[in-house]
Write a protein that holds these residues in place. Structure first.
Motif, mmCIF file in Angstrom:
data_model
loop_
_atom_site.group_PDB
_atom_site.id
_atom_site.type_symbol
_atom_site.label_atom_id
_atom_site.label_comp_id
_atom_site.label_asym_id
_atom_site.label_seq_id
_atom_site.Cartn_x
_atom_site.Cartn_y
_atom_site.Cartn_z
ATOM 1 N N VAL A 490 17.941 73.311 -6.616
ATOM 2 C CA VAL A 490 18.809 73.800 -5.556
ATOM 3 C C VAL A 490 20.104 74.352 -6.155
ATOM 4 N N PRO A 491 20.464 75.596 -5.868
ATOM 5 C CA PRO A 491 21.752 76.122 -6.346
ATOM 6 C C PRO A 491 22.914 75.279 -5.815
ATOM 7 N N GLU A 492 24.009 75.271 -6.557
ATOM 8 C CA GLU A 492 25.144 74.444 -6.178
ATOM 9 C C GLU A 492 25.667 74.805 -4.789
ATOM 10 N N GLU A 493 25.684 76.112 -4.453
ATOM 11 C CA GLU A 493 26.189 76.526 -3.148
ATOM 12 C C GLU A 493 25.320 75.970 -2.021
ATOM 13 N N GLY A 510 26.992 68.964 -7.035
ATOM 14 C CA GLY A 510 27.707 68.935 -8.296
ATOM 15 C C GLY A 510 27.186 70.008 -9.217
ATOM 16 N N GLU A 511 27.751 70.090 -10.399
ATOM 17 C CA GLU A 511 27.305 71.114 -11.355
ATOM 18 C C GLU A 511 25.853 70.904 -11.753
ATOM 19 N N SER A 512 25.384 69.656 -11.675
ATOM 20 C CA SER A 512 23.993 69.372 -12.041
ATOM 21 C C SER A 512 23.030 69.578 -10.873
ATOM 22 N N GLY A 513 23.549 70.033 -9.731
ATOM 23 C CA GLY A 513 22.677 70.309 -8.601
ATOM 24 C C GLY A 513 22.849 69.322 -7.467
ATOM 25 N N LEU A 514 21.754 68.991 -6.821
ATOM 26 C CA LEU A 514 21.759 68.182 -5.611
ATOM 27 C C LEU A 514 21.468 66.726 -5.926
ATOM 28 N N ARG A 515 22.325 65.841 -5.419
ATOM 29 C CA ARG A 515 22.078 64.405 -5.515
ATOM 30 C C ARG A 515 21.831 63.880 -4.103
ATOM 31 N N ILE A 516 20.787 63.039 -3.954
ATOM 32 C CA ILE A 516 20.395 62.538 -2.639
ATOM 33 C C ILE A 516 20.551 61.020 -2.613
ATOM 34 N N ASN A 517 21.194 60.533 -1.545
ATOM 35 C CA ASN A 517 21.373 59.096 -1.332
ATOM 36 C C ASN A 517 20.561 58.689 -0.101
ATOM 37 N N PRO A 518 19.246 58.477 -0.236
ATOM 38 C CA PRO A 518 18.385 58.235 0.934
ATOM 39 C C PRO A 518 18.805 57.059 1.818
ATOM 40 N N PRO A 519 19.326 55.944 1.264
ATOM 41 C CA PRO A 519 19.665 54.824 2.155
ATOM 42 C C PRO A 519 20.739 55.152 3.187
ATOM 43 N N ASN A 520 21.571 56.175 2.930
ATOM 44 C CA ASN A 520 22.626 56.537 3.887
ATOM 45 C C ASN A 520 22.091 57.146 5.174
ATOM 46 N N CYS A 521 20.867 57.656 5.151
ATOM 47 C CA CYS A 521 20.335 58.465 6.247
ATOM 48 C C CYS A 521 20.293 57.679 7.561
ATOM 49 N N VAL A 522 20.755 58.317 8.652
ATOM 50 C CA VAL A 522 20.695 57.714 9.974
ATOM 51 C C VAL A 522 19.675 58.429 10.870
ATOM 52 N N ASP A 523 18.763 59.168 10.246
ATOM 53 C CA ASP A 523 17.660 59.816 10.965
ATOM 54 C C ASP A 523 18.133 60.816 12.021
ATOM 55 N N CYS A 524 19.240 61.517 11.756
ATOM 56 C CA CYS A 524 19.724 62.488 12.746
ATOM 57 C C CYS A 524 18.871 63.753 12.746
ATOM 58 N N LYS A 525 18.193 64.054 11.650
ATOM 59 C CA LYS A 525 17.282 65.195 11.479
ATOM 60 C C LYS A 525 17.991 66.534 11.264
ATOM 61 N N ALA A 526 19.306 66.524 11.012
ATOM 62 C CA ALA A 526 20.016 67.799 10.871
ATOM 63 C C ALA A 526 19.494 68.606 9.703
ATOM 64 N N THR A 527 19.282 67.964 8.549
ATOM 65 C CA THR A 527 18.781 68.763 7.432
ATOM 66 C C THR A 527 17.294 69.051 7.570
ATOM 67 N N ASP A 528 16.575 68.322 8.416
ATOM 68 C CA ASP A 528 15.197 68.708 8.697
ATOM 69 C C ASP A 528 15.165 70.067 9.378
ATOM 70 N N VAL A 529 16.242 70.396 10.103
ATOM 71 C CA VAL A 529 16.360 71.706 10.740
ATOM 72 C C VAL A 529 16.729 72.779 9.731
ATOM 73 N N LEU A 530 17.611 72.443 8.787
ATOM 74 C CA LEU A 530 18.220 73.467 7.925
ATOM 75 C C LEU A 530 17.949 73.288 6.438
ATOM 76 N N GLY A 531 17.343 72.202 6.017
ATOM 77 C CA GLY A 531 17.214 71.963 4.580
ATOM 78 C C GLY A 531 16.087 71.013 4.250
ATOM 79 N N PRO A 532 16.382 69.972 3.471
ATOM 80 C CA PRO A 532 15.332 69.021 3.099
ATOM 81 C C PRO A 532 14.628 68.436 4.318
ATOM 82 N N ARG A 533 13.316 68.290 4.216
ATOM 83 C CA ARG A 533 12.512 67.770 5.312
ATOM 84 C C ARG A 533 12.643 66.254 5.401
ATOM 85 N N TRP A 534 12.695 65.761 6.644
ATOM 86 C CA TRP A 534 12.718 64.321 6.916
ATOM 87 C C TRP A 534 11.302 63.828 7.135
#
Length: 548
Positions: A490-493, A510-534
């Motif tokens: 994933v590009p930094e932007e 970050g400069e190394s790309g995308l870091r994901i913290n799965p335990p934080n997720c509250v199942d809102c599904k916002a990025t399922d609409v626009l990005g990573p799939r839930w």
């Protein structure tokens, strides 16, 4: 790169993993039911209650199961909410409004257009009149409905997310649940358990907003809609306040940019308990827009600051809302062995800010069609016929283009919506075409920097995303495997865009790309609409809402 199109980076829906032949290896226990309902929200529980009542009235034995991913009823339920009691009255004709799980009637209301420091009171639009309706907590509604369902003999299974559709040829046969106790690599641990298969003569998908299995079924069976579904993200907080609030408040304008659709709500639940939130359509054009941060800015406005000063934020949550309306409904919401209910089908009327009574009504209609199917072999398409002939479809048709008009910006959209209201929806005729949210280009501009979500002006009403997740009651274990399917490299932007979209701090750039913290997720599904799939994770993960 001066703009990004989210769809170019979004992984495809993993249909090959979501559609599974019944009897496939890998399951533990197997349970046979007459009717399986996926999701213990207002739609699913209303369906279960009506089914159980119909069976009891005709002295028929029906084995009804409701599958819910939260550890306890209501813990994943979030809404505004001002409730139209119409569906409650139909489902419980022997009860009075005062018997329903509402906090109180709407006695006063106000709509304001905000600038950064001022407010202009507007006439309440006809679609937003709430007299005769009730302020409520969706969590409390769900727990109340669940108790009613269990009293009728319905089996409610909490802590079991449905992860895959079981099928036989073109028919839905049931679901397979998510495994539990997997390590970070997705491998079983000694305390884990295998998935379970639940099979039924009819499966009702009442998963709520952005339902994964409903998406999979529509794609698998090539069920189209005239417009793609579009979504909004709502971020909500509960505040214990020193000052009482005597009315329902809605606002438009600041702090949203003029090309973003949305607004805020402020509802009194008790003399010193207030629900407030900000809802923003996910077709906005600025890649740096951050709904959670905008809510923190909104709380600094004199209208809210006076109310909140000296108070305490006691609960927080977020969820997406289907906003496409009439033209985004699937062409059919029934098939061989399956029906789609509530938010999973898109039964939300944005101009009136209502969806709960439509969800319950869809559950009632589905129950009646299911019962006839089991009794006489009648087609499940009777459910579609009932919905299409009902006030649900009439309401959505009357407001069919109102939300869509705001694709042209706040001011032009407001003018068109006003004309639509005056003409009962006849203006402009025809259908406004929409793009899927992920197809909308996002500008990488500095004009809306997210800034700090902390305090300002010495008032202390701001909250960070980390603190907000804590207030959601999220207790997901840290060693859970990632349930989010992200694109590679994933590009930094783009990573930064995801970090703004997510209100819970799941994504970091970050400069190394995308870091994901799965335990934080509250199942809102916002990025399922626009990005990573839930995808579903083990039962009981995610938030533990109490009064949202």
């Amino acid at each position: 790169m001066d703009k990004i199109v989210p769809a170019q980076y979004q992984p495809a829906l993993p249909i090959d993993k979501l559609i599974l032949q019944d009897g496939a290896a890998g399951a533990g226990d197997r349970m046979d039911l007459d009717v399986l309902i996926v999701g213990a929200g207002p739609a699913g529980l209303a369906c279960a209650i009506e089914l159980a009542r119909l069976a009891k009235a005709e002295s028929t034995e029906l084995n009804i199961g409701v599958l819910e991913k939260a550890e306890a009823l209501g813990e994943h339920s979030l809404s505004g909410a001002v409730v139209n009691p119409r569906a409650f009255r139909e489902l419980f004709p022997d009860l009075k409004d005062s018997d329903f799980p509402f906090r109180g009637p709407v006695v006063k209301e106000a709509v304001y257009l905000l600038t950064k420091r001022a407010k202009l009171r507007l006439p309440t639009p006809p679609t937003m009149h709430n007299r005769g309706y009730f302020v409520a907590s969706l969590c409390e509604i769900v727990r109340w409905l669940g108790a009613k369902a269990e009293a009728l003999g319905v089996n409610v299974f909490t802590g079991f997310p449905a992860a895959q559709l079981l099928v036989r040829d073109a028919a839905v046969a049931g679901v397979r649940t998510a495994a539990s106790g997997l390590d970070r690599e997705g491998k079983p641990t000694p305390g884990g358990s295998a998935p379970n298969d639940l099979v039924a003569k009819v499966t009702a998908l009442a998963e709520g907003t952005r339902g994964l299995l409903a998406q999979a079924w529509c794609e698998w069976q090539r069920v189209p809609s005239e417009n793609p579904q579009i979504f909004a993200l709502g971020v909500k907080e509960l505040w214990e306040t020193k000052q009482p609030l005597d009315r329902v408040i809605h606002t438009l304008g600041w702090p949203l940019p003029s090309d973003a659709f949305g607004g805020s709500f402020v509802y009194p639940l008790e003399p010193n308990l207030v629900a407030l939130g900000l809802v923003v359509g996910l077709d906005y054009g600025d890649a740096a827009l951050d709904v959670h941060v905008l809510l923190q800015r909104l709380k600094q406005h004199p209208l809210l600051r006076t109310l909140l000063v000296g108070g305490e934020m006691v609960e927080w949550g977020a969820k997406t809302i289907p906003e496409g309306g009439f033209y985004s409904l699937p062409k059919r919401r029934s098939g061989d062995g399956v029906v789609l209910l509530g938010d999973a089908a898109g039964f939300v009327d944005v101009p009136s800010l209502k969806g709960i009574h439509y969800a319950m009504q869809s559950g009632i209609y589905a129950a009646r069609a299911i019962f006839q199917n089991l009794k006489t072999g009648g087609a499940l398409s009777e459910y579609d016929r009932r919905v299409d002939a009902s006030y649900v479809a009439r309401d959505l048709y009357r407001t069919r283009n109102m939300r869509l008009a705001f694709r042209d910006g706040f001011y032009l959209g407001g003018l068109q919506a006003g004309l639509m209201t005056l003409t009962g929806g006849r203006f402009p005729g025809g259908r406004y075409e929409m793009h899927a949210d992920a197809d909308v280009p996002r500008l990488l501009s500095p004009r809306l920097r997210p800034g700090s979500a902390g305090t300002s002006n010495g008032v202390g009403v701001g909250v960070s995303k980390v603190d907000a997740v804590f207030k959601s009651g999220n207790s997901t274990r840290d060693t859970i495997p990632s349930h989010l399917i992200a694109p590679p490299d994933v590009p930094e932007e783009v990573a930064r865009f995801y970090s703004h979209v997510c209100p819970a701090g799941v994504y970091e750039a970050g400069e190394s790309g995308l870091r994901i913290n799965p335990p934080n997720c509250v199942d809102c599904k916002a990025t399922d609409v626009l990005g990573p799939r839930w995808t579903p994770r083990e039962g009981g993960s995610g938030p533990k809402y109490k009064r949202m």
